[in-house]
Design an enzyme around this catalytic site. Sequence first.
Site, short mmCIF file in Angstrom:
data_model
loop_
_atom_site.label_atom_id
_atom_site.label_comp_id
_atom_site.label_asym_id
_atom_site.label_seq_id
_atom_site.Cartn_x
_atom_site.Cartn_y
_atom_site.Cartn_z
N LYS A 179 -4.25 20.54 -9.77
CA LYS A 179 -3.74 21.47 -10.78
C LYS A 179 -3.02 20.71 -11.90
O LYS A 179 -2.27 19.77 -11.64
CB LYS A 179 -2.79 22.48 -10.14
CG LYS A 179 -3.47 23.41 -9.15
CD LYS A 179 -2.49 24.43 -8.59
CE LYS A 179 -3.20 25.37 -7.60
NZ LYS A 179 -2.25 26.37 -7.03
N ASN A 232 9.83 7.56 1.10
CA ASN A 232 9.23 8.22 -0.05
C ASN A 232 9.20 7.21 -1.19
O ASN A 232 10.25 6.72 -1.60
CB ASN A 232 10.06 9.45 -0.44
CG ASN A 232 9.42 10.26 -1.56
OD1 ASN A 232 8.60 9.76 -2.31
ND2 ASN A 232 9.80 11.52 -1.65
N GLU A 239 0.85 -1.19 0.00
CA GLU A 239 0.00 0.00 0.00
C GLU A 239 0.89 1.24 0.00
O GLU A 239 1.76 1.38 0.86
CB GLU A 239 -0.92 0.04 1.23
CG GLU A 239 -1.84 1.26 1.21
CD GLU A 239 -2.63 1.44 2.51
OE1 GLU A 239 -3.64 2.16 2.48
OE2 GLU A 239 -2.23 0.86 3.54
N ASP A 276 -3.40 11.76 -2.82
CA ASP A 276 -3.53 13.20 -3.05
C ASP A 276 -3.92 13.42 -4.51
O ASP A 276 -3.23 12.94 -5.42
CB ASP A 276 -2.20 13.88 -2.77
CG ASP A 276 -2.30 15.39 -2.70
OD1 ASP A 276 -3.12 15.96 -3.44
OD2 ASP A 276 -1.56 16.01 -1.91
N THR A 282 -10.46 2.67 4.88
CA THR A 282 -9.40 3.52 5.41
C THR A 282 -10.03 4.57 6.31
O THR A 282 -11.26 4.74 6.34
CB THR A 282 -8.63 4.23 4.28
OG1 THR A 282 -9.43 5.28 3.74
CG2 THR A 282 -8.27 3.26 3.16
N GLU A 283 -9.19 5.32 7.02
CA GLU A 283 -9.72 6.41 7.85
C GLU A 283 -10.43 7.45 7.00
O GLU A 283 -11.52 7.93 7.35
CB GLU A 283 -8.57 7.08 8.62
CG GLU A 283 -7.92 6.20 9.68
CD GLU A 283 -6.76 5.39 9.16
OE1 GLU A 283 -6.07 4.75 9.97
OE2 GLU A 283 -6.54 5.37 7.92
N GLU A 326 4.63 4.92 4.13
CA GLU A 326 4.13 6.24 4.56
C GLU A 326 5.31 7.14 4.85
O GLU A 326 6.21 6.78 5.61
CB GLU A 326 3.24 6.10 5.80
CG GLU A 326 2.78 7.42 6.40
CD GLU A 326 2.04 8.30 5.42
OE1 GLU A 326 2.43 9.47 5.27
OE2 GLU A 326 1.09 7.81 4.78
#
Length: 212
Positions: A122, A96, A44, A118, A191-192, A69
């Site tokens: 843009k 990362n 994940e 995310d 998920t949260e 994460e």
Amino acid sequence: MRVRHKPWADDFLKEHDHIVIHEPKQYKGKWRELFGNDKPLCVEIGSGKGQFITGMAAQHPEYNFIGIELAKSIIVTAVEKAADSALPNVRLLNENAADFRELFEENEVDTIYLNFSDPWPKNKHEKRRLTFSSFLEQYKAVLKEKGEVIFKTDNQKLFEYSLSSFSRFGMILQEVKLDLHAENDPLNVKTEYEEKFSSRGYRIYRSVASFQ
């Protein structure tokens, strides 16, 4: 959402080195050795506070799970969940995931989960989206034949963009759900963010795509 800095995070992660892998690149191609079995490997990207990956690990002991994460102040909660559950089939990376190929060997991963990534709305940030073609190239490199990318989001525009990106890349769409929670699937691990957005009436989208 702003996350409060946790000055104790570094020490906490070091204390839980049986869960947090601090030098993951050395395990490239050797993750099954680390887990001590030949179970399929699921990864994940962006595990957040760990609700999904620990839930999946508990529900599916027949798989190994790795959660990635970047934010230390967030991953500590995931580590706490994994420690409290004493799950032998989950490991966490405070890394990362800019280049997946540095962490995993070719054909090493069975499934990749992208949950509520995310959206980078843009146009100038398109290359940062985890379903952009450069990321898909990385996924294809590390996934086994017929390995899957499972994607969930509440963002309709990102979902539409991702379906188009998958198709342009030549991926096969195995599943497309425009309202995941309408089916009330008891096996769906939330998920949260999923709980948060669905409670506000947001529709949850999911797709499953594989490479040819």
